[in-house]
Design a protein around this motif. Structure first.
Motif, PDB file in Angstrom:
ATOM      1  N   CYS A   1      -1.180  15.646  -7.934  1.00 57.79           N
ATOM      2  CA  CYS A   1      -1.739  14.285  -7.958  1.00 57.79           C
ATOM      3  C   CYS A   1      -1.658  13.623  -6.585  1.00 57.79           C
ATOM      4  CB  CYS A   1      -0.991  13.437  -8.995  1.00 57.79           C
ATOM      5  SG  CYS A   1      -1.168  14.012 -10.695  1.00 57.79           S
ATOM      6  N   MET A   2      -0.555  13.853  -5.878  1.00 59.94           N
ATOM      7  CA  MET A   2      -0.354  13.216  -4.581  1.00 59.94           C
ATOM      8  C   MET A   2      -1.326  13.725  -3.514  1.00 59.94           C
ATOM      9  SD  MET A   2       1.911  10.841  -4.587  1.00 59.94           S
ATOM     10  CE  MET A   2       2.270  10.704  -2.837  1.00 59.94           C
ATOM     11  N   ARG A   3      -1.916  14.885  -3.730  1.00 65.24           N
ATOM     12  CA  ARG A   3      -2.825  15.415  -2.714  1.00 65.24           C
ATOM     13  C   ARG A   3      -4.066  14.538  -2.554  1.00 65.24           C
ATOM     14  NH1 ARG A   3      -7.222  18.512  -4.572  1.00 65.24           N
ATOM     15  NH2 ARG A   3      -7.339  18.672  -6.837  1.00 65.24           N
ATOM     16  N   PHE A   4      -4.365  13.688  -3.567  1.00 67.99           N
ATOM     17  CA  PHE A   4      -5.511  12.793  -3.449  1.00 67.99           C
ATOM     18  C   PHE A   4      -5.274  11.690  -2.417  1.00 67.99           C
ATOM     19  CE2 PHE A   4      -5.847  14.349  -7.909  1.00 67.99           C
ATOM     20  CZ  PHE A   4      -7.039  15.029  -7.771  1.00 67.99           C
ATOM     21  N   PHE A   5      -4.014  11.511  -1.986  1.00 73.31           N
ATOM     22  CA  PHE A   5      -3.696  10.481  -0.996  1.00 73.31           C
ATOM     23  C   PHE A   5      -3.563  11.053   0.416  1.00 73.31           C
ATOM     24  CE2 PHE A   5      -2.110   8.945  -5.075  1.00 73.31           C
ATOM     25  CZ  PHE A   5      -2.647   7.671  -5.127  1.00 73.31           C
ATOM     26  N   THR A   6      -3.775  12.343   0.595  1.00 74.12           N
ATOM     27  CA  THR A   6      -3.661  12.931   1.923  1.00 74.12           C
ATOM     28  C   THR A   6      -4.857  12.528   2.777  1.00 74.12           C
ATOM     29  OG1 THR A   6      -4.777  14.941   1.160  1.00 74.12           O
ATOM     30  CG2 THR A   6      -2.372  14.913   1.059  1.00 74.12           C
ATOM     31  N   PRO A   7      -4.660  12.389   4.095  1.00 73.15           N
ATOM     32  CA  PRO A   7      -5.785  11.999   4.972  1.00 73.15           C
ATOM     33  C   PRO A   7      -6.984  12.929   4.852  1.00 73.15           C
ATOM     34  CG  PRO A   7      -3.702  11.840   6.140  1.00 73.15           C
ATOM     35  CD  PRO A   7      -3.401  12.490   4.829  1.00 73.15           C
ATOM     36  N   ALA A   8      -6.718  14.235   4.733  1.00 70.14           N
ATOM     37  CA  ALA A   8      -7.826  15.181   4.655  1.00 70.14           C
ATOM     38  C   ALA A   8      -8.709  14.923   3.426  1.00 70.14           C
ATOM     39  CB  ALA A   8      -7.282  16.614   4.616  1.00 70.14           C
ATOM     40  N   PHE A   9      -8.072  14.637   2.279  1.00 75.13           N
ATOM     41  CA  PHE A   9      -8.854  14.392   1.073  1.00 75.13           C
ATOM     42  C   PHE A   9      -9.590  13.053   1.160  1.00 75.13           C
ATOM     43  CE2 PHE A   9      -9.533  12.782  -3.210  1.00 75.13           C
ATOM     44  CZ  PHE A   9     -10.085  13.874  -3.843  1.00 75.13           C
TER      45      PHE A   9
ATOM     46  N   PHE B   1       0.809  -1.210   0.000  1.00 75.79           N
ATOM     47  CA  PHE B   1       0.000   0.000   0.000  1.00 75.79           C
ATOM     48  C   PHE B   1       0.851   1.273   0.000  1.00 75.79           C
ATOM     49  CE2 PHE B   1      -2.695  -3.262   1.857  1.00 75.79           C
ATOM     50  CZ  PHE B   1      -3.842  -3.123   1.100  1.00 75.79           C
ATOM     51  N   ILE B   2       2.174   1.130   0.013  1.00 79.95           N
ATOM     52  CA  ILE B   2       3.053   2.305  -0.013  1.00 79.95           C
ATOM     53  C   ILE B   2       3.149   2.823  -1.444  1.00 79.95           C
ATOM     54  CG2 ILE B   2       5.383   3.166   0.415  1.00 79.95           C
ATOM     55  CD1 ILE B   2       5.696   1.105   2.583  1.00 79.95           C
ATOM     56  N   VAL B   3       2.779   4.070  -1.641  1.00 82.11           N
ATOM     57  CA  VAL B   3       2.782   4.650  -2.983  1.00 82.11           C
ATOM     58  C   VAL B   3       3.807   5.772  -3.125  1.00 82.11           C
ATOM     59  CG1 VAL B   3       0.375   4.073  -3.417  1.00 82.11           C
ATOM     60  CG2 VAL B   3       0.946   6.255  -2.342  1.00 82.11           C
ATOM     61  N   GLY B   4       4.490   6.135  -2.054  1.00 83.54           N
ATOM     62  CA  GLY B   4       5.462   7.219  -2.142  1.00 83.54           C
ATOM     63  C   GLY B   4       6.481   7.167  -1.033  1.00 83.54           C
ATOM     64  N   GLN B   5       7.635   7.740  -1.266  1.00 81.23           N
ATOM     65  CA  GLN B   5       8.702   7.871  -0.269  1.00 81.23           C
ATOM     66  C   GLN B   5       9.395   9.217  -0.495  1.00 81.23           C
ATOM     67  OE1 GLN B   5      12.086   5.241  -0.891  1.00 81.23           O
ATOM     68  NE2 GLN B   5      11.314   4.644  -2.908  1.00 81.23           N
TER      69      GLN B   5
ATOM     70  N   LEU C   1      18.735   4.010   0.235  1.00 79.06           N
ATOM     71  CA  LEU C   1      17.430   3.755   0.841  1.00 79.06           C
ATOM     72  C   LEU C   1      16.313   3.817  -0.191  1.00 79.06           C
ATOM     73  CD1 LEU C   1      15.777   3.248   3.362  1.00 79.06           C
ATOM     74  CD2 LEU C   1      15.730   5.715   3.777  1.00 79.06           C
ATOM     75  N   ARG C   2      16.408   4.745  -1.105  1.00 76.26           N
ATOM     76  CA  ARG C   2      15.395   4.848  -2.156  1.00 76.26           C
ATOM     77  C   ARG C   2      15.294   3.549  -2.950  1.00 76.26           C
ATOM     78  NH1 ARG C   2      16.423   8.741  -7.398  1.00 76.26           N
ATOM     79  NH2 ARG C   2      14.704   7.999  -8.698  1.00 76.26           N
ATOM     80  N   THR C   3      16.442   2.997  -3.346  1.00 79.62           N
ATOM     81  CA  THR C   3      16.465   1.764  -4.129  1.00 79.62           C
ATOM     82  C   THR C   3      16.054   0.567  -3.294  1.00 79.62           C
ATOM     83  OG1 THR C   3      18.288   2.714  -5.410  1.00 79.62           O
ATOM     84  CG2 THR C   3      17.894   0.358  -5.644  1.00 79.62           C
ATOM     85  N   ARG C   4      16.477   0.546  -2.023  1.00 77.38           N
ATOM     86  CA  ARG C   4      16.103  -0.563  -1.147  1.00 77.38           C
ATOM     87  C   ARG C   4      14.596  -0.611  -0.926  1.00 77.38           C
ATOM     88  NH1 ARG C   4      20.364  -2.453   2.039  1.00 77.38           N
ATOM     89  NH2 ARG C   4      18.834  -3.998   2.777  1.00 77.38           N
ATOM     90  N   MET C   5      13.975   0.556  -0.805  1.00 77.10           N
ATOM     91  CA  MET C   5      12.529   0.600  -0.620  1.00 77.10           C
ATOM     92  C   MET C   5      11.797   0.076  -1.853  1.00 77.10           C
ATOM     93  SD  MET C   5      11.205   1.557   2.258  1.00 77.10           S
ATOM     94  CE  MET C   5       9.595   2.079   1.670  1.00 77.10           C
ATOM     95  N   LEU C   6      12.328   0.394  -3.031  1.00 76.12           N
ATOM     96  CA  LEU C   6      11.684  -0.055  -4.265  1.00 76.12           C
ATOM     97  C   LEU C   6      11.740  -1.574  -4.418  1.00 76.12           C
ATOM     98  CD1 LEU C   6      12.866   2.699  -6.781  1.00 76.12           C
ATOM     99  CD2 LEU C   6      10.555   2.338  -5.908  1.00 76.12           C
ATOM    100  N   GLN C   7      12.685  -2.203  -3.752  1.00 71.77           N
ATOM    101  CA  GLN C   7      12.758  -3.666  -3.804  1.00 71.77           C
ATOM    102  C   GLN C   7      11.576  -4.314  -3.085  1.00 71.77           C
ATOM    103  OE1 GLN C   7      16.565  -4.708  -2.167  1.00 71.77           O
ATOM    104  NE2 GLN C   7      17.717  -3.840  -3.890  1.00 71.77           N
ATOM    105  N   TYR C   8      11.021  -3.623  -2.099  1.00 75.56           N
ATOM    106  CA  TYR C   8       9.908  -4.163  -1.318  1.00 75.56           C
ATOM    107  C   TYR C   8       8.575  -3.505  -1.678  1.00 75.56           C
ATOM    108  CZ  TYR C   8      13.739  -5.920   1.558  1.00 75.56           C
ATOM    109  OH  TYR C   8      14.878  -6.556   1.994  1.00 75.56           O
ATOM    110  N   ALA C   9       8.643  -2.288  -2.200  1.00 74.46           N
ATOM    111  CA  ALA C   9       7.413  -1.583  -2.578  1.00 74.46           C
ATOM    112  C   ALA C   9       7.638  -0.938  -3.939  1.00 74.46           C
ATOM    113  CB  ALA C   9       7.042  -0.535  -1.532  1.00 74.46           C
TER     114      ALA C   9
ATOM    115  N   ALA D   1       6.346   2.663  -4.697  1.00 75.38           N
ATOM    116  CA  ALA D   1       6.782   3.766  -3.836  1.00 75.38           C
ATOM    117  C   ALA D   1       7.596   4.772  -4.652  1.00 75.38           C
ATOM    118  CB  ALA D   1       7.600   3.237  -2.663  1.00 75.38           C
ATOM    119  N   GLN D   2       6.909   5.734  -5.235  1.00 72.31           N
ATOM    120  CA  GLN D   2       7.553   6.761  -6.050  1.00 72.31           C
ATOM    121  C   GLN D   2       8.362   7.692  -5.142  1.00 72.31           C
ATOM    122  OE1 GLN D   2       7.553   7.290  -9.405  1.00 72.31           O
ATOM    123  NE2 GLN D   2       8.877   9.058  -9.114  1.00 72.31           N
ATOM    124  N   PHE D   3       9.631   7.921  -5.513  1.00 66.67           N
ATOM    125  CA  PHE D   3      10.479   8.777  -4.685  1.00 66.67           C
ATOM    126  C   PHE D   3      10.250  10.243  -5.029  1.00 66.67           C
ATOM    127  CE2 PHE D   3      14.417  11.305  -4.460  1.00 66.67           C
ATOM    128  CZ  PHE D   3      14.590  11.303  -3.078  1.00 66.67           C
ATOM    129  N   VAL D   4      10.141  11.081  -3.975  1.00 65.53           N
ATOM    130  CA  VAL D   4      10.010  12.526  -4.122  1.00 65.53           C
ATOM    131  C   VAL D   4      11.038  13.180  -3.218  1.00 65.53           C
ATOM    132  CG1 VAL D   4       8.510  14.540  -3.859  1.00 65.53           C
ATOM    133  CG2 VAL D   4       7.542  12.354  -4.603  1.00 65.53           C
TER     134      VAL D   4
END
Length: 298
Positions: free
Chosen positions: A284-292, A3-7, A22-30, A33-36
């Motif tokens: 686009c990422m604002r659609f994943f914020t808790p408030a939205f 369920f991780i869509v960003g880092q 860390l960015r590459t290691r995270m992509l191995q599991y998710a 997870a788009q890096f920003v």
């Protein structure tokens, strides 16, 4: 992890590096997870670069740090606090050194100095004239007092205030725990528009800053005139045909080497660090914020 869509991290190589970071290691599991690159860190890099683009800016920051160190002594600090007995909130000076400077310390330091300018000046005068003060205190207080009573310092403070009032709200929003990316995106775009307007209408904004600085100087009994300094000459090389033309007018020098330099530095680097595709991605990422997500519930 599915369920991780960003880092998002800072710009350090061990965080955002392409290989074995860390960015590459995270992509191995998710894999989604788009890096920003953290926009708060990017904006801080822009401000830090702006604070180093002019000698006059460095002088102001150096003076702020010297004032902080001077009043860090218990006895000197007591004099400063005593002069604020009638105030609702007692202010203290901020640390702005390069090694310990926080993201807001420069903005807070400039704001505190301008709001407490009369109190700081009075405290320095008391310490300089006090017979019980030691020779180091008398000498330091007199030197700091002379530097504060310089109109070049006053105009540079107002230039910093003008720029930091534009970047400050964006920085504070981006550092928030529950940041609204839609608001952050709108503030970034507004920041770029204000800087673009400052560049296009440079003369108008300069006259406003100059008028505010002169009014402030007159209020603090400071001579609102620029000091004429000796023009520095450079050696002419054997193959050079043009003469060495230096800006001799002190007002024009401050406008060119400080004001224009500062707003150009912030605008260009902000455009480089926060590009158009980054702002579109934030939209686009604002659609994943808790408030939205909460607001979209039936």
């Amino acid at each position: 992890m599915d369920f991780i869509v960003g880092q998002s991290y800072d710009g350090a190589s061990n965080m955002r590096g392409q290989y074995c970071r860390l960015r590459t290691r995270m992509l191995q599991y998710a894999e989604k997870a788009q890096f920003v690159w953290c926009h708060a860190h990017r904006l801080n890099l822009v401000v830090e670069s702006m604070l180093c683009c002019s000698t006059d800016i460095k002088k102001v920051l150096g003076l702020l740090q010297e004032l902080y160190i001077f009043f860090n002594s218990h006895r000197r600090h007591a004099v400063l606090i005593k002069l604020q007995e009638t105030e609702a909130h007692r202010r203290t000076l901020k640390r702005v050194s390069d090694t310990t400077r926080s993201w807001r310390s420069a903005e807070d330091g400039v704001k505190t100095l301008m709001e407490c300018f009369a109190t700081i000046t009075e405290a320095l005068q008391c310490l300089e004239s006090d017979k019980s003060s030691d020779k180091s205190t008398v000498s330091s207080a007199g030197g700091l007092l002379r530097r504060l009573n310089d109109f070049n310092l006053v105009i540079t403070l107002h230039i910093l205030k003008f720029v930091l009032c534009i970047t400050g709200p964006v920085s504070r929003i981006l550092q928030g725990v529950s940041v609204d990316l839609a608001i952050a995106m709108a503030l970034i775009e507004s920041c770029l528009k204000k800087l673009d307007d400052a560049i296009k209408n440079c003369d108008h904004h300069w006259q406003q800053i100059l008028a505010e600085a002169k009014a402030f100087a007159e209020l603090q009994d400071i001579d609102p005139t620029f000091h004429v300094t000796r023009a520095r000459k450079t050696k002419k090389m054997f193959d050079e045909l043009a003469l060495d033309e230096r800006v001799e007018d002190p007002e024009r020098r401050i406008k060119t080497t400080v004001f224009r330099c500062v707003i150009d530095s912030v605008y260009v680097q902000l455009k480089e660090h926060l590009q158009t595709e980054d702002l579109a991605f934030m939209h686009c990422m604002r659609f994943f914020t808790p408030a939205f997500l909460v607001s979209s519930l039936p």
